[in-house]
Design a protein around this motif. Structure first.
Motif, PDB file in Angstrom:
ATOM      1  N   SER A  80     -28.413  40.786 -91.860  1.00 48.92           N
ATOM      2  CA  SER A  80     -27.248  39.896 -91.905  1.00 48.92           C
ATOM      3  C   SER A  80     -27.338  38.903 -90.753  1.00 48.92           C
ATOM      4  N   ALA A  81     -27.909  37.761 -91.032  1.00 54.44           N
ATOM      5  CA  ALA A  81     -28.101  36.731 -90.011  1.00 54.44           C
ATOM      6  C   ALA A  81     -26.749  36.285 -89.464  1.00 54.44           C
ATOM      7  N   HIS A  82     -26.665  36.143 -88.137  1.00 58.64           N
ATOM      8  CA  HIS A  82     -25.395  35.813 -87.513  1.00 58.64           C
ATOM      9  C   HIS A  82     -25.438  34.536 -86.690  1.00 58.64           C
ATOM     10  N   TYR A  83     -26.427  34.398 -85.803  1.00 58.87           N
ATOM     11  CA  TYR A  83     -26.431  33.289 -84.858  1.00 58.87           C
ATOM     12  C   TYR A  83     -27.848  32.819 -84.617  1.00 58.87           C
ATOM     13  N   LEU A  84     -27.967  31.529 -84.356  1.00 57.21           N
ATOM     14  CA  LEU A  84     -29.251  30.884 -84.147  1.00 57.21           C
ATOM     15  C   LEU A  84     -29.184  30.069 -82.872  1.00 57.21           C
ATOM     16  N   ASN A  85     -30.262  30.089 -82.084  1.00 63.31           N
ATOM     17  CA  ASN A  85     -30.276  29.326 -80.841  1.00 63.31           C
ATOM     18  C   ASN A  85     -31.687  28.805 -80.612  1.00 63.31           C
ATOM     19  N   ALA A  86     -31.803  27.540 -80.189  1.00 65.30           N
ATOM     20  CA  ALA A  86     -33.109  26.959 -79.887  1.00 65.30           C
ATOM     21  C   ALA A  86     -33.672  27.579 -78.613  1.00 65.30           C
ATOM     22  N   ARG A  87     -34.994  27.724 -78.580  1.00 62.55           N
ATOM     23  CA  ARG A  87     -35.683  28.267 -77.411  1.00 62.55           C
ATOM     24  C   ARG A  87     -36.289  27.130 -76.596  1.00 62.55           C
ATOM     25  N   PRO A  88     -36.329  27.286 -75.273  1.00 63.35           N
ATOM     26  CA  PRO A  88     -37.025  26.294 -74.455  1.00 63.35           C
ATOM     27  C   PRO A  88     -38.500  26.234 -74.877  1.00 63.35           C
ATOM     28  N   GLY A  89     -39.025  25.049 -75.005  1.00 64.68           N
ATOM     29  CA  GLY A  89     -40.417  24.907 -75.408  1.00 64.68           C
ATOM     30  C   GLY A  89     -40.620  24.923 -76.911  1.00 64.68           C
ATOM     31  N   GLY A  90     -39.571  25.083 -77.666  1.00 61.53           N
ATOM     32  CA  GLY A  90     -39.663  25.093 -79.128  1.00 61.53           C
ATOM     33  C   GLY A  90     -39.394  26.463 -79.701  1.00 61.53           C
ATOM     34  N   THR A 131     -24.567  39.683 -81.390  1.00 57.81           N
ATOM     35  CA  THR A 131     -23.922  38.487 -81.925  1.00 57.81           C
ATOM     36  C   THR A 131     -24.643  37.200 -81.580  1.00 57.81           C
ATOM     37  N   SER A 132     -25.361  37.167 -80.462  1.00 60.64           N
ATOM     38  CA  SER A 132     -25.995  35.931 -80.023  1.00 60.64           C
ATOM     39  C   SER A 132     -27.123  36.248 -79.055  1.00 60.64           C
ATOM     40  N   ALA A 133     -28.076  35.321 -78.961  1.00 58.95           N
ATOM     41  CA  ALA A 133     -29.176  35.474 -78.016  1.00 58.95           C
ATOM     42  C   ALA A 133     -29.563  34.104 -77.490  1.00 58.95           C
ATOM     43  N   ALA A 134     -29.883  34.045 -76.206  1.00 58.59           N
ATOM     44  CA  ALA A 134     -30.326  32.792 -75.585  1.00 58.59           C
ATOM     45  C   ALA A 134     -31.477  33.113 -74.643  1.00 58.59           C
ATOM     46  N   GLU A 135     -32.386  32.151 -74.521  1.00 58.60           N
ATOM     47  CA  GLU A 135     -33.528  32.324 -73.638  1.00 58.60           C
ATOM     48  C   GLU A 135     -33.429  31.326 -72.496  1.00 58.60           C
ATOM     49  N   GLY A 136     -33.558  31.819 -71.268  1.00 57.45           N
ATOM     50  CA  GLY A 136     -33.532  30.954 -70.102  1.00 57.45           C
ATOM     51  C   GLY A 136     -34.877  30.279 -69.891  1.00 57.45           C
ATOM     52  N   SER A 137     -34.900  29.283 -69.038  1.00 59.87           N
ATOM     53  CA  SER A 137     -36.146  28.560 -68.762  1.00 59.87           C
ATOM     54  C   SER A 137     -37.186  29.460 -68.098  1.00 59.87           C
ATOM     55  N   ASP A 138     -36.734  30.576 -67.495  1.00 55.60           N
ATOM     56  CA  ASP A 138     -37.656  31.527 -66.870  1.00 55.60           C
ATOM     57  C   ASP A 138     -38.153  32.588 -67.855  1.00 55.60           C
ATOM     58  N   GLY A 139     -37.755  32.479 -69.114  1.00 53.77           N
ATOM     59  CA  GLY A 139     -38.189  33.434 -70.127  1.00 53.77           C
ATOM     60  C   GLY A 139     -37.272  34.615 -70.320  1.00 53.77           C
ATOM     61  N   ARG A 140     -36.288  34.772 -69.432  1.00 52.74           N
ATOM     62  CA  ARG A 140     -35.333  35.873 -69.618  1.00 52.74           C
ATOM     63  C   ARG A 140     -34.540  35.649 -70.903  1.00 52.74           C
ATOM     64  N   ILE A 141     -34.175  36.758 -71.519  1.00 56.21           N
ATOM     65  CA  ILE A 141     -33.423  36.705 -72.766  1.00 56.21           C
ATOM     66  C   ILE A 141     -32.097  37.407 -72.538  1.00 56.21           C
TER      67      ILE A 141
END
Length: 168
Positions: A80-90, A131-141
């Protein structure tokens, strides 16, 4: 301005609110035959392409900034897809809330990696309905795990859990 008979193809503007995000939707963008029903989230990748997360298949529909279709990426294994977020670098991160997992895709729609185990929710640990995920510029999630758990999970660039913040 619309003259008689031009109402069907006239550009119309709408505002779509998804959580804290606001999007301006111009219709007929991307095209008059695109069915926008079932969109659960939208992200803009670094290269400017717009990705719509469709809950129904689920799949990712990719558009060029001018609204032309670019690709359709199938996402097998998503419950069940919930949230989408762009990653740094594509690429993209996708939270599968009922699948108890977070998936990463590269800028071509190829599956890179998964954190979590579908069908195995965890109490006060990754994951129970993320519910959501984001990736920092240092690669942390950073993953909000907010339906089953009430946590924020932080992973290092190798996707090893650093710490969990919060509790029920």
């Amino acid at each position: 301005k619309m003259g008689p008979g031009n109402e069907k193809n006239a550009m119309r503007e709408y505002t779509v609110v998804l959580g804290g995000q606001r999007y301006r939707l111009l219709r007929p963008w991307p095209s008059t035959d695109f069915d926008a029903n079932g969109i659960t989230d939208v992200a803009v990748m670094e290269d400017g392409r717009i990705v719509a997360l469709m809950r129904s298949s689920p799949e990712l529909r990719v558009f060029r900034p001018n609204g032309e279709p670019d690709a359709e990426w199938k996402t097998p294994g998503i419950v069940s897809a919930h949230y989408l977020n762009a990653r740094p670098g594509g690429g993209l991160l996708l939270a599968d809330w009922d699948g108890h997992q977070v998936l990463a895709f590269d800028s071509n729609g190829n599956h890179d990696w998964t954190i979590g185990d579908p069908g195995k929710p965890s109490w006060n640990a990754p994951f129970s309905h993320p519910t959501s995920a984001a990736e920092g510029s240092d690669g942390r999630i950073y993953v909000s795990d907010g339906y089953g758990n009430f946590n924020l999970h932080i992973f290092d660039a190798q996707r090893k859990l650093i710490k969990t913040i919060g509790k029920p």
